[in-house]
Design a protein around this motif. Structure first.
Motif, mmCIF file in Angstrom:
data_model
loop_
_atom_site.group_PDB
_atom_site.id
_atom_site.type_symbol
_atom_site.label_atom_id
_atom_site.label_comp_id
_atom_site.label_asym_id
_atom_site.label_seq_id
_atom_site.Cartn_x
_atom_site.Cartn_y
_atom_site.Cartn_z
ATOM 1 N N ALA A 1 19.710 41.951 87.085
ATOM 2 C CA ALA A 1 20.997 41.784 87.181
ATOM 3 C C ALA A 1 21.252 40.650 86.278
ATOM 4 C CB ALA A 1 21.214 40.972 88.763
ATOM 5 N N ALA A 2 22.513 40.910 85.698
ATOM 6 C CA ALA A 2 22.888 39.883 84.730
ATOM 7 C C ALA A 2 24.124 39.148 85.599
ATOM 8 C CB ALA A 2 23.878 40.580 83.472
ATOM 9 N N ARG A 3 23.598 37.867 85.836
ATOM 10 C CA ARG A 3 24.472 37.176 87.057
ATOM 11 C C ARG A 3 25.513 35.890 86.319
ATOM 12 N NH1 ARG A 3 22.239 37.478 92.096
ATOM 13 N NH2 ARG A 3 22.973 35.226 92.389
ATOM 14 N N SER A 4 25.619 36.222 84.882
ATOM 15 C CA SER A 4 26.651 35.358 84.214
ATOM 16 C C SER A 4 26.021 33.730 84.575
ATOM 17 C CB SER A 4 28.123 35.261 84.827
ATOM 18 O OG SER A 4 28.222 35.013 85.974
ATOM 19 N N HIS B 1 30.607 40.084 92.844
ATOM 20 C CA HIS B 1 31.808 39.615 91.808
ATOM 21 C C HIS B 1 31.424 38.931 90.428
ATOM 22 C CE1 HIS B 1 32.130 35.201 92.893
ATOM 23 N NE2 HIS B 1 31.153 35.713 94.093
ATOM 24 N N TYR B 2 30.177 38.064 90.582
ATOM 25 C CA TYR B 2 29.843 37.310 89.285
ATOM 26 C C TYR B 2 28.842 37.876 88.431
ATOM 27 C CZ TYR B 2 26.131 37.357 92.586
ATOM 28 O OH TYR B 2 25.101 37.605 93.520
ATOM 29 N N ALA B 3 28.243 39.147 88.899
ATOM 30 C CA ALA B 3 27.476 40.001 88.106
ATOM 31 C C ALA B 3 28.107 40.690 86.960
ATOM 32 C CB ALA B 3 26.645 40.809 88.917
ATOM 33 N N ARG B 4 27.643 40.870 85.668
ATOM 34 C CA ARG B 4 28.417 41.629 84.796
ATOM 35 C C ARG B 4 27.505 43.215 84.818
ATOM 36 N NH1 ARG B 4 29.410 37.656 79.912
ATOM 37 N NH2 ARG B 4 31.515 38.771 79.988
ATOM 38 N N ALA B 5 26.369 43.244 85.333
ATOM 39 C CA ALA B 5 25.436 44.654 85.270
ATOM 40 C C ALA B 5 24.195 44.310 86.116
ATOM 41 C CB ALA B 5 25.286 44.770 83.863
ATOM 42 N N CYS B 6 24.148 45.354 86.748
ATOM 43 C CA CYS B 6 22.915 45.267 87.375
ATOM 44 C C CYS B 6 22.343 46.669 87.726
ATOM 45 C CB CYS B 6 23.265 44.887 88.978
ATOM 46 S SG CYS B 6 21.710 44.667 89.863
ATOM 47 N N VAL B 7 20.876 46.737 87.415
ATOM 48 C CA VAL B 7 19.862 48.151 87.359
ATOM 49 C C VAL B 7 19.078 47.918 88.466
ATOM 50 C CG1 VAL B 7 18.638 49.310 86.022
ATOM 51 C CG2 VAL B 7 20.404 48.259 84.847
ATOM 52 N N ASP B 8 19.121 49.112 89.257
ATOM 53 C CA ASP B 8 17.925 49.058 90.112
ATOM 54 C C ASP B 8 17.112 50.126 89.691
ATOM 55 O OD1 ASP B 8 19.335 47.392 92.017
ATOM 56 O OD2 ASP B 8 20.302 48.905 93.036
#
Ligand code: ATP
Length: 519
Positions: free
Chosen positions: A304-307, A281-288
């Motif tokens: 991950a962009a974790r704000s 819910h807090y992540a704005r983007a995540c790339v694996d």
């Protein structure tokens, strides 16, 4: 892409040559735990060294940390691991096997021969329980009294220590946002179904960076604009105007370039961008970053962009302010009149509301920005040492059918590892062992090289056999010292992949080696 049998071939080579052993093997082993033997631990150190070089030493904006594995349990409450670090689990009511609900289909494919009706247990076809949460953290007790108040956990990730020590590092390092803190070390997860060799282990090593950035609103106040990916920015050199989206993509590119430099070809892995409904819910983007392992395309690492989620949680739970003071931000805000400030606050409140966030919280946040204060946002590249090593081994493994001068067929097993990650960089052989001059000269060259790199001495058997033993463990160069060495100082350097032989002096070889080992 390699096939399943090649994972068997890789694991048997790893066992045979001392890369990886089952933990506690003499007692039958323990599921999900692996030991790295003499060559494996060298290779692992090389991978970690390459990561540290590129993430910390090559940069002026990243600092290192080495925190403890057991930390105050409140950290795991704040991070959410205590409440939510769980995978829903099913048990088969017939055979009692426990499995992760999200892995049932994979397991079913693996045991397809035995699989029964869809929806049932993949092992025996029996009825499954409803999925139930299962916490992945290993519990332990700190101190002599086995009391619930003394319960602690082995860290399930290295990242949280970085957040917990954020203030100490920040206040002792004369550094300002954007900057990062990097850490590598052991992590522990009580994985329900450890599988695919070392890929999913219960004890493993991570290499994690938390890169702290200004919130986009602060960037906008200072520079009057925020660069987004729509601006098609050049990602090679960080720029002050970058917003979180560009920083995130920058780190994806940095990590991909590191993976390629370690030796995985560009086309052997892909970027998987998590879909909005898959994101935390807090992540704005995540790339694996997913590598084509022999058992399928699977996560190698994540970015991950974790704000500001993590630092905000620790501020809430510890009562310590995680805000930084940003002088340029305060100066920029001081130039705005009241009307401009009000307009900015309205704009941010509306933007937050459109993302389902509280507009009042937005106004409080903007008021802090005007004072030059905020909790930094974070981009997190998080990699696994063991998974990287497994990917490198799978990629490097080759069985070559060769035919010798007499037409005899021969199988050459070779690991095409890059010199940087290869456990042994050079092997030194005396051509003969019963001629003291040749033997001593070879020994002298070996002593010189071993002080400077991972060198190996081998005086046993025919030269061709000695080459093969080194090919199998990925040694890039073998040096053979002969009678000519005594005369002109040159020796034969045989290169692993091309099998070509060249005569070189020690100085020439050393220069080539140094060059190949610069990361
Ligand atoms: P997965 O979905 O495969 O369980 P994850 O998304 O939970 O992985 P993260 O929490 O993002 O993994 O951890 C970051 C990295 O740590 C992973 O990309 C991987 O390289 C490594 N890692 C995580 N769990 C394990 C494990 N059980 N064994 C080996 N490496 C692991």
């Amino acid at each position: 892409m390699a096939n399943t049998s090649s994972l068997d071939a890789v694991s048997s080579l790893c066992k045979r040559r001392g890369f990886i052993f089952h933990s506690s093997e003499i007692y039958g082993g323990i599921n999900g735990f692996w030991d790295y033997g003499p060559l494996g631990c060298e290779m692992k150190r090389n991978i970690k060294g390459a990561w540290w070089q590129s993430m910390v030493r090559d940069r002026e904006d990243v600092l290192g940390l080495d925190a403890t594995i057991i930390m105050h349990p409140a950290i795991w409450k704040a991070s959410g691991h205590l409440d939510t670090f769980s995978d829903p689990m099913c048990t088969c009511k017939e055979c009692k096997k426990l499995m992760r609900a999200d892995q049932i289909e994979d397991i079913r494919a693996e045991v397809a021969a035995k699989a029964a009706a869809n929806g049932g247990c993949p092992y025996c076809g029996g009825e499954l329980t409803e999925p139930r949460p299962f916490n992945l953290m290993f519990k332990t007790v700190v101190g002599p009294v086995d009391d619930p108040s003394n319960v602690a956990y082995l860290r399930p990730e290295t990242a949280q220590a970085i957040f917990a020590q954020f203030l100490n590092v920040y206040s002792t390092s004369r550094i300002s946002v954007p900057f990062g803190i990097a850490q590598m070390g052991k992590s522990f997860r009580n994985e329900v179904t450890p599988r695919n060799y070392t890929f999913r282990s219960r004890e493993f090593e991570q290499m994690e960076l938390e890169f702290f950035i200004r919130p986009d609103e602060a960037v906008e106040l200072i520079y009057g604009k925020v660069t987004t990916m729509a601006d098609q920015p050049d990602l090679s050199v960080p720029q002050k105007e970058w917003g979180w989206e560009v920083w995130h993509k920058y780190w994806v590119e940095q990590r991909k370039s590191w993976i390629v430099r370690c030796g995985l070809p560009k086309d052997s892995f892909v970027e998987y961008w998590q879909k909005p409904d898959e994101l935390a819910h807090y992540a704005r983007a995540c790339v694996d970053i997913e590598y084509a392992f022999p058992f399928g395309q699977q996560e190698l690492e994540g970015i991950a962009a974790r704000s500001d989620f993590d630092l905000t949680q620790h501020q809430k739970h510890s009562g310590k302010s995680m805000e930084v003071f940003d002088e340029p931000l305060k100066l920029a805000a001081a130039k705005l009149d009241d009307a401009a400030k009000a307009a900015f606050a309205d704009k941010v409140a509306a933007e937050w509301q459109s993302r389902g966030k509280d507009p009042e919280a937005a106004r409080a946040f903007v008021a802090k920005l005007f004072e030059g204060r905020y909790i930094p946002h974070v981009i997190e590249p998080s990699a696994g040492v063991d998974r990287m090593m497994l990917a490198l081994l799978c990629n490097a493994y080759e069985e070559q059918k060769l035919v010798d001068d007499k037409g005899k067929e021969d199988l050459r097993v070779v690991l095409h590892l890059s010199p940087m990650v290869a456990p042994v960089k050079v092997a030194v052989f005396p051509l003969v062992k019963n001629k003291p001059e040749v033997y001593n000269k070879a020994r002298e060259i070996f002593e010189y090289l071993r002080k400077r790199t991972a060198a190996f001495w081998d005086e046993g058997g025919a030269i061709g056999r000695r080459y093969r033993r080194q090919d199998e463990i990925g040694t890039p160069w073998c040096i053979t010292v002969d009678f000519d060495t005594l005369a002109d100082g040159t020796f034969t350097v045989r290169e692993r992949d091309s099998m070509q032989q060249t005569r070189m002096t020690l100085e020439q070889f050393k220069a080539m080696l140094d060059d190949a080992l610069i990361f």
